[in-house]
Design an enzyme around this catalytic site. Structure first.
Site, PDB file in Angstrom:
ATOM      1  N   ASN A   1      25.221  62.559  86.101  1.00  0.00           N
ATOM      2  CA  ASN A   1      25.141  62.676  84.320  1.00  0.00           C
ATOM      3  C   ASN A   1      26.161  64.004  83.369  1.00  0.00           C
ATOM      4  OD1 ASN A   1      24.240  61.864  81.480  1.00  0.00           O
ATOM      5  ND2 ASN A   1      22.087  62.402  82.312  1.00  0.00           N
ATOM      6  N   TRP A   2      26.484  63.667  83.081  1.00  0.00           N
ATOM      7  CA  TRP A   2      27.365  64.474  82.397  1.00  0.00           C
ATOM      8  C   TRP A   2      27.034  65.282  81.342  1.00  0.00           C
ATOM      9  CZ3 TRP A   2      33.525  63.455  83.628  1.00  0.00           C
ATOM     10  CH2 TRP A   2      34.017  62.970  84.597  1.00  0.00           C
ATOM     11  N   LYS A   3      26.385  64.506  80.335  1.00  0.00           N
ATOM     12  CA  LYS A   3      26.102  64.362  79.048  1.00  0.00           C
ATOM     13  C   LYS A   3      27.089  66.014  78.781  1.00  0.00           C
ATOM     14  CE  LYS A   3      22.064  65.758  81.618  1.00  0.00           C
ATOM     15  NZ  LYS A   3      20.301  66.818  81.744  1.00  0.00           N
TER      16      LYS A   3
ATOM     17  N   HIS B   1      17.304  58.481  78.447  1.00  0.00           N
ATOM     18  CA  HIS B   1      17.690  59.454  78.627  1.00  0.00           C
ATOM     19  C   HIS B   1      16.277  60.217  78.324  1.00  0.00           C
ATOM     20  CE1 HIS B   1      18.438  63.523  80.360  1.00  0.00           C
ATOM     21  NE2 HIS B   1      19.073  63.504  81.500  1.00  0.00           N
TER      22      HIS B   1
ATOM     23  N   GLU C   1      16.721  62.815  77.365  1.00  0.00           N
ATOM     24  CA  GLU C   1      17.519  63.831  76.044  1.00  0.00           C
ATOM     25  C   GLU C   1      17.492  63.303  74.660  1.00  0.00           C
ATOM     26  OE1 GLU C   1      20.502  65.234  78.260  1.00  0.00           O
ATOM     27  OE2 GLU C   1      18.866  67.219  79.332  1.00  0.00           O
TER      28      GLU C   1
ATOM     29  N   GLU D   1      12.223  60.844  85.664  1.00  0.00           N
ATOM     30  CA  GLU D   1      12.603  61.924  85.347  1.00  0.00           C
ATOM     31  C   GLU D   1      12.207  62.752  84.724  1.00  0.00           C
ATOM     32  OE1 GLU D   1      17.607  62.544  85.268  1.00  0.00           O
ATOM     33  OE2 GLU D   1      16.599  61.486  83.224  1.00  0.00           O
TER      34      GLU D   1
ATOM     35  N   GLY E   1      16.889  70.195  83.678  1.00  0.00           N
ATOM     36  CA  GLY E   1      18.072  71.152  83.344  1.00  0.00           C
ATOM     37  C   GLY E   1      17.060  72.710  83.051  1.00  0.00           C
TER      38      GLY E   1
ATOM     39  N   SER F   1      16.474  68.256  87.768  1.00  0.00           N
ATOM     40  CA  SER F   1      17.219  69.680  88.600  1.00  0.00           C
ATOM     41  C   SER F   1      17.192  69.559  90.261  1.00  0.00           C
ATOM     42  CB  SER F   1      16.813  71.060  88.155  1.00  0.00           C
ATOM     43  OG  SER F   1      16.127  71.388  86.937  1.00  0.00           O
TER      44      SER F   1
ATOM     45  N   GLY G   1      22.051  66.125  86.542  1.00  0.00           N
ATOM     46  CA  GLY G   1      23.103  66.525  85.826  1.00  0.00           C
ATOM     47  C   GLY G   1      23.751  67.635  85.877  1.00  0.00           C
TER      48      GLY G   1
HETATM   49  P1  PGA Z   1      20.107  67.843  85.650  1.00  0.00           P
HETATM   50  O1  PGA Z   1      19.887  66.442  84.819  1.00  0.00           O
HETATM   51  O2  PGA Z   1      19.982  67.330  86.881  1.00  0.00           O
HETATM   52  O3  PGA Z   1      20.602  68.898  85.318  1.00  0.00           O
HETATM   53  O4  PGA Z   1      18.501  68.634  86.167  1.00  0.00           O
HETATM   54  C1  PGA Z   1      19.272  65.748  85.107  1.00  0.00           C
HETATM   55  C2  PGA Z   1      18.974  64.337  84.142  1.00  0.00           C
HETATM   56  O5  PGA Z   1      19.186  64.765  83.083  1.00  0.00           O
HETATM   57  O6  PGA Z   1      19.432  63.510  84.014  1.00  0.00           O
END
Ligand code: PGA
Length: 258
Positions: free
Chosen positions: A12-14, A100, A102, A172, A178, A218, A239
């Site tokens: 997931n490149w966000k 997600h 976020e 998640e 993150g 993470s 991510g």
């Molecule tokens: P992260 O993000 O690996 O940077 O914690 C995971 C995600 O939000 O899918």
């Protein structure tokens, strides 16, 4: 991981990588995976919308699949700033990340809106990567399972086993995304077992045994092996560590060499 379920490693490149960075990076991944041959593992990348076409061109002929990071529930209309499932399908996307945390935290996403987006995605014959997970306050209050149950009940409302045959779920925990704080294998396994149990009750054991459940939060090269060793974890949604070949490739290798 379970030998009957093909693992999925999804990046997931966000909000990272415009068209220039995407082209170079995807070509690097394609070449590296080509050298590895048959992986026995699905690899998905989810770039930003404007980089989708470049990514799709670069993965052509390779096993890498391309996902979008969201989509709207209507096909067209007065929805400034949105993109529809039909438009993603048209460009060649095969998967869509939905719900997600976020999106839920910063952009007002609710279980009901996720449900609408999921239905639109499925109607276009794309596979949803449906994200669920509890916040730290909910975990501390002992509400993890209740939160997951609500997100599953409401997010998947009105969708039967047949409609959901391509579904991928990403567990998640919000507190692990993150933050560098990863769930312990015991915490991940407990949540995944709960989610698989929910599917067993809702759609039967056959469905529950087939559905792929990814861990996200993470996940990194140095912790991925122990996460993937959990029997109900079928891969990862990654991510930060999916943004370079240096960290993403060893994680793919960890899933492939199960
Ligand atoms: P992260 O993000 O690996 O940077 O914690 C995971 C995600 O939000 O899918």
């Amino acid at each position: 991981m379970h030998p009957d379920r093909t693992p999925v490693m999804a990046g997931n490149w966000k909000l990272h990588k415009g068209i220039h960075d995407t082209g170079g990076y995807v070509r690097e991944l394609v070449q590296a995976l080509k050298e590895r041959g048959d992986l026995g593992c699905e690899v998905i990348i989810a770039p930003v919308f404007t980089s989708l076409a470049v990514a799709l061109q670069a993965v052509w002929g390779s096993p890498i699949k391309v996902a979008a990071q969201n989509c709207h529930w209507e096909e067209t209309g007065a929805f400034t700033g949105e993109i529809s499932a039909a438009m993603l399908k048209e460009v060649g996307v095969s998967h869509v990340i939905l719900g997600h945390s976020e999106r839920r935290q910063y952009f007002g996403e609710t279980d009901a809106t996720v449900n609408g987006r999921l239905k639109a995605t499925l109607a276009q014959r794309m596979a949803p990567i449906f994200c669920i997970g509890e916040t730290i306050d909910q975990r501390r209050a002992g509400e993890t399972e209740r939160v997951l149950e609500r997100q599953l009940n409401d997010g998947l409302a009105g969708l039967g086993a047949e409609a959901l045959s391509t579904l991928i779920v990403a567990y998640e925990p919000v507190w692990a995304i993150g933050t560098g704080e990863v769930a312990t294998p015991e915490q991940a396994q407990a949540a995944h077992a709960y989610i698989r149990g929910w599917f067993s009750k809702a759609h039967g054991d056959g469905f529950a045994n087939r559905v792929r459940l990814l861990y996200g939060g993470s996940a990194k090269p140095d912790n991925v092996k122990e996460i993937l060793a959990c029997p109900d974890v079928d891969g990862c949604l990654i991510g930060g560590a999916s943004l370079t070949a240096e960290s993403f490739l060893p994680m793919i290798d960890a899933a492939a060499s199960r």
